[in-house]
Design a protein around this motif. Structure first.
Motif, PDB file in Angstrom:
ATOM      1  N   ALA A  60       0.823  -1.202   0.000  1.00  0.00           N
ATOM      2  CA  ALA A  60       0.000   0.000   0.000  1.00  0.00           C
ATOM      3  C   ALA A  60       0.865   1.263   0.000  1.00  0.00           C
ATOM      4  CB  ALA A  60      -0.921   0.003   1.214  1.00  0.00           C
ATOM      5  N   VAL A  61       0.424   2.258  -0.755  1.00  0.00           N
ATOM      6  CA  VAL A  61       1.115   3.545  -0.832  1.00  0.00           C
ATOM      7  C   VAL A  61       0.212   4.608  -0.213  1.00  0.00           C
ATOM      8  CG1 VAL A  61       2.050   5.319  -2.363  1.00  0.00           C
ATOM      9  CG2 VAL A  61       2.373   2.900  -2.911  1.00  0.00           C
ATOM     10  N   ALA A  62       0.741   5.338   0.738  1.00  0.00           N
ATOM     11  CA  ALA A  62      -0.032   6.391   1.400  1.00  0.00           C
ATOM     12  C   ALA A  62      -0.056   7.649   0.547  1.00  0.00           C
ATOM     13  CB  ALA A  62       0.581   6.704   2.770  1.00  0.00           C
ATOM     14  N   VAL A  63      -1.183   8.368   0.571  1.00  0.00           N
ATOM     15  CA  VAL A  63      -1.233   9.677  -0.083  1.00  0.00           C
ATOM     16  C   VAL A  63      -0.520  10.682   0.807  1.00  0.00           C
ATOM     17  CG1 VAL A  63      -3.361   9.188  -1.322  1.00  0.00           C
ATOM     18  CG2 VAL A  63      -3.481  10.203   0.959  1.00  0.00           C
ATOM     19  N   LEU A  64      -0.070  11.777   0.200  1.00  0.00           N
ATOM     20  CA  LEU A  64       0.597  12.872   0.915  1.00  0.00           C
ATOM     21  C   LEU A  64       1.882  12.428   1.605  1.00  0.00           C
ATOM     22  CD1 LEU A  64      -2.551  14.589   2.494  1.00  0.00           C
ATOM     23  CD2 LEU A  64      -1.185  15.457   0.612  1.00  0.00           C
ATOM     24  N   ARG A  65       2.538  11.429   1.021  1.00  0.00           N
ATOM     25  CA  ARG A  65       3.767  10.925   1.630  1.00  0.00           C
ATOM     26  C   ARG A  65       4.757  10.535   0.535  1.00  0.00           C
ATOM     27  NH1 ARG A  65       6.088  11.346   6.604  1.00  0.00           N
ATOM     28  NH2 ARG A  65       7.965  10.063   6.503  1.00  0.00           N
ATOM     29  N   PRO A  66       5.999  11.090   0.536  1.00  0.00           N
ATOM     30  CA  PRO A  66       6.992  10.700  -0.476  1.00  0.00           C
ATOM     31  C   PRO A  66       7.303   9.206  -0.392  1.00  0.00           C
ATOM     32  CG  PRO A  66       7.712  12.646   0.759  1.00  0.00           C
ATOM     33  CD  PRO A  66       6.535  12.087   1.483  1.00  0.00           C
ATOM     34  N   THR A  67       7.310   8.555  -1.558  1.00  0.00           N
ATOM     35  CA  THR A  67       7.566   7.119  -1.636  1.00  0.00           C
ATOM     36  C   THR A  67       8.684   6.867  -2.641  1.00  0.00           C
ATOM     37  OG1 THR A  67       5.254   6.604  -1.120  1.00  0.00           O
ATOM     38  CG2 THR A  67       6.556   4.859  -2.156  1.00  0.00           C
ATOM     39  N   LEU A  68       9.606   5.997  -2.288  1.00  0.00           N
ATOM     40  CA  LEU A  68      10.736   5.670  -3.157  1.00  0.00           C
ATOM     41  C   LEU A  68      10.422   4.401  -3.936  1.00  0.00           C
ATOM     42  CD1 LEU A  68      13.630   6.370  -4.040  1.00  0.00           C
ATOM     43  CD2 LEU A  68      14.455   5.004  -2.113  1.00  0.00           C
ATOM     44  N   ALA A  69      10.446   4.496  -5.261  1.00  0.00           N
ATOM     45  CA  ALA A  69      10.253   3.328  -6.128  1.00  0.00           C
ATOM     46  C   ALA A  69      11.602   2.900  -6.686  1.00  0.00           C
ATOM     47  CB  ALA A  69       9.305   3.664  -7.269  1.00  0.00           C
ATOM     48  N   ARG A  70      11.871   1.603  -6.664  1.00  0.00           N
ATOM     49  CA  ARG A  70      13.109   1.077  -7.240  1.00  0.00           C
ATOM     50  C   ARG A  70      12.871   0.687  -8.696  1.00  0.00           C
ATOM     51  NH1 ARG A  70      16.889   0.275  -2.991  1.00  0.00           N
ATOM     52  NH2 ARG A  70      15.960   1.284  -1.162  1.00  0.00           N
ATOM     53  N   ALA A  71      13.948   0.522  -9.431  1.00  0.00           N
ATOM     54  CA  ALA A  71      13.847   0.139 -10.840  1.00  0.00           C
ATOM     55  C   ALA A  71      13.093  -1.181 -10.971  1.00  0.00           C
ATOM     56  CB  ALA A  71      15.246   0.015 -11.443  1.00  0.00           C
ATOM     57  N   GLY A  72      12.116  -1.209 -11.882  1.00  0.00           N
ATOM     58  CA  GLY A  72      11.343  -2.417 -12.139  1.00  0.00           C
ATOM     59  C   GLY A  72      10.058  -2.523 -11.341  1.00  0.00           C
ATOM     60  N   GLN A  73       9.844  -1.639 -10.376  1.00  0.00           N
ATOM     61  CA  GLN A  73       8.624  -1.723  -9.576  1.00  0.00           C
ATOM     62  C   GLN A  73       7.428  -1.153 -10.334  1.00  0.00           C
ATOM     63  OE1 GLN A  73       9.925  -0.077  -5.585  1.00  0.00           O
ATOM     64  NE2 GLN A  73       9.103  -2.057  -4.936  1.00  0.00           N
ATOM     65  N   THR A  74       6.247  -1.668 -10.001  1.00  0.00           N
ATOM     66  CA  THR A  74       5.012  -1.267 -10.675  1.00  0.00           C
ATOM     67  C   THR A  74       4.078  -0.586  -9.693  1.00  0.00           C
ATOM     68  OG1 THR A  74       5.150  -3.074 -12.283  1.00  0.00           O
ATOM     69  CG2 THR A  74       2.993  -2.082 -11.937  1.00  0.00           C
ATOM     70  N   LEU A  75       3.585   0.579 -10.085  1.00  0.00           N
ATOM     71  CA  LEU A  75       2.612   1.329  -9.304  1.00  0.00           C
ATOM     72  C   LEU A  75       1.232   1.109  -9.905  1.00  0.00           C
ATOM     73  CD1 LEU A  75       1.967   3.508  -7.122  1.00  0.00           C
ATOM     74  CD2 LEU A  75       2.387   5.223  -8.899  1.00  0.00           C
ATOM     75  N   ASN A  76       0.308   0.661  -9.083  1.00  0.00           N
ATOM     76  CA  ASN A  76      -1.067   0.417  -9.526  1.00  0.00           C
ATOM     77  C   ASN A  76      -2.021   1.321  -8.754  1.00  0.00           C
ATOM     78  OD1 ASN A  76      -1.113  -1.965 -11.450  1.00  0.00           O
ATOM     79  ND2 ASN A  76       0.028  -2.864  -9.755  1.00  0.00           N
ATOM     80  N   LEU A  77      -2.928   1.965  -9.472  1.00  0.00           N
ATOM     81  CA  LEU A  77      -3.988   2.740  -8.846  1.00  0.00           C
ATOM     82  C   LEU A  77      -5.326   2.170  -9.295  1.00  0.00           C
ATOM     83  CD1 LEU A  77      -1.507   4.927  -9.535  1.00  0.00           C
ATOM     84  CD2 LEU A  77      -3.097   6.455  -8.387  1.00  0.00           C
ATOM     85  N   GLN A  78      -6.251   2.069  -8.351  1.00  0.00           N
ATOM     86  CA  GLN A  78      -7.566   1.511  -8.640  1.00  0.00           C
ATOM     87  C   GLN A  78      -8.567   2.656  -8.849  1.00  0.00           C
ATOM     88  OE1 GLN A  78      -7.643  -1.781  -9.050  1.00  0.00           O
ATOM     89  NE2 GLN A  78      -5.454  -1.811  -8.491  1.00  0.00           N
ATOM     90  N   ALA A  79      -9.841   2.374  -8.653  1.00  0.00           N
ATOM     91  CA  ALA A  79     -10.870   3.409  -8.743  1.00  0.00           C
ATOM     92  C   ALA A  79     -10.827   4.274  -7.491  1.00  0.00           C
ATOM     93  CB  ALA A  79     -12.237   2.769  -8.892  1.00  0.00           C
ATOM     94  N   ALA A  80     -11.214   5.537  -7.642  1.00  0.00           N
ATOM     95  CA  ALA A  80     -11.256   6.436  -6.488  1.00  0.00           C
ATOM     96  C   ALA A  80     -12.258   5.913  -5.463  1.00  0.00           C
ATOM     97  CB  ALA A  80     -11.653   7.835  -6.937  1.00  0.00           C
ATOM     98  N   LYS A  81     -11.878   5.972  -4.188  1.00  0.00           N
ATOM     99  CA  LYS A  81     -12.787   5.542  -3.137  1.00  0.00           C
ATOM    100  C   LYS A  81     -14.034   6.421  -3.139  1.00  0.00           C
ATOM    101  CE  LYS A  81      -9.349   3.776   0.157  1.00  0.00           C
ATOM    102  NZ  LYS A  81      -8.783   3.934   1.516  1.00  0.00           N
TER     103      LYS A  81
END
Length: 339
Positions: free
Chosen positions: A88-109
């Motif tokens: 899980a990725v929190a909103v309003l918080r810097p997140t570090l992604a490494r090479a090859g990682q995938t970010l998925n977003l679903q439908a808005a709550k």
């Protein structure tokens, strides 16, 4: 050095604060629908307030994207249950992604907004046209090929982080210790009635002015980045005289002949000839940008002086937030220096 779009979502486009100074040439400013959320994402990703870089504006249904290189990113606005490699990725918080990682977003709550903003440290490598990286999709201008993203697109990162474990681990340690204090003036507390300054009120009957301030409008399904059409009891003018066209702004409320108000949004036309019953206070533009068709909306009339005071308070809050994030910007710069 790219971000691969694996799934585009419903509508995802690059937007900054817009291209101003060209309306006299017929060029709409465009830009982020929720400028507040865009600016938050920009600052929280470690970028300087002095430079406006495009973020990815994501509407209703989120995309999936893969990072080819390490990147620091932030999500603001609507919560779309984002995950980075299933974490899980929190909103309003810097997140570090490494090479090859995938970010998925679903439908808005449900009841959590309509638009999410994804900002990356250093921004995306796209051309600035007329002083802006924003996409105006109606005319195919700016952003990534002048359009919304589609599956298979590859967007270059302007400043990818070094693929160096030592440097990235140090940056992650800094992020783990980072404390973010969000000023209350930057929060989006839902308002049943958004604040508006009356404009050509003398053109409308007293009954219609009272109705404008008392009734609850329904946002029409025919609402989009150009304007939000509202449905309610029609407003009546005193006389049906023709008006000269005049410049429009984000948040101008026009009333066409059917008496149903239209709130002009980011991709608005540059001029309009319909009567203008009011102008939305700038601090409440995000309130409408994060609402969905079918939801309700009311208006509360305030003075121009009150609107200026609210805008000043918000700008002061952005300044405080920017100053408090100096340690984040230093940590990002030190990570780049180790490349």
């Amino acid at each position: 050095m790219t971000v691969h779009i694996l799934k585009p979502g419903m509508m995802s486009s690059l937007q900054d604060r817009g291209r101003y100074g060209h309306q006299h040439l017929g060029v709409s400013p465009s830009g982020a629908m929720d400028e507040r959320a865009h600016r938050l994402a920009h600052l929280l990703a470690g970028n300087s307030a002095a430079q406006d870089l495009a973020s990815l504006e994501i509407t209703l249904q989120g995309p999936s994207l893969r990072f080819d290189e390490p990147a620091l990113f932030v999500l603001t606005g609507a919560d779309m249950n984002a995950t980075l490699d299933d974490q899980a990725v929190a909103v309003l918080r810097p997140t570090l992604a490494r090479a090859g990682q995938t970010l998925n977003l679903q439908a808005a709550k449900p009841n959590h907004g309509a638009r999410t903003y994804l900002s990356i440290y250093g921004g995306f490598q796209v051309e600035s046209l007329l002083g802006s990286q924003s996409t105006h999709m109606r005319v195919g201008l700016g952003g990534f090929e002048g359009r919304a993203l589609k599956k298979g697109d590859q967007i270059q990162l302007a400043q990818p982080l070094p693929d160096d474990e030592t440097a990235l681990n140090r940056l992650q340690a800094e992020l783990d210790e980072l404390r973010i204090y969000m000023p209350a003036a930057l929060a989006l507390a839902p308002r049943e009635r958004v604040r508006v300054i009356l404009d050509q009120a003398d053109l409308f009957t007293d009954e219609s002015l009272a109705l404008f301030q008392s009734q609850s409008y329904r946002i029409s399904p025919a609402s989009e980045r150009m304007g939000y059409r509202l449905e309610g009891q029609p407003l009546q003018r005193k006389t049906p005289k023709e008006l000269l066209s005049a410049p429009t702004c984000f948040g101008t409320i026009q009333v066409p002949n059917d008496g149903q108000p239209i709130v002009l949004m980011a991709d608005r036309q540059t001029t309009g000839g319909y009567p203008r019953i009011g102008q939305l206070a700038s601090v409440d533009l995000a309130q409408i940008a994060q609402r969905l068709p079918g939801q309700n909306l009311g208006f509360e009339v305030i003075t121009l002086e009150q609107a200026h005071a609210l805008a000043t308070r918000q700008e002061q809050a952005f300044t405080r937030l920017n100053d408090s994030l100096e340690s984040l910007r230093k940590a990002c710069a030190q990570c780049m220096d180790r490349a």
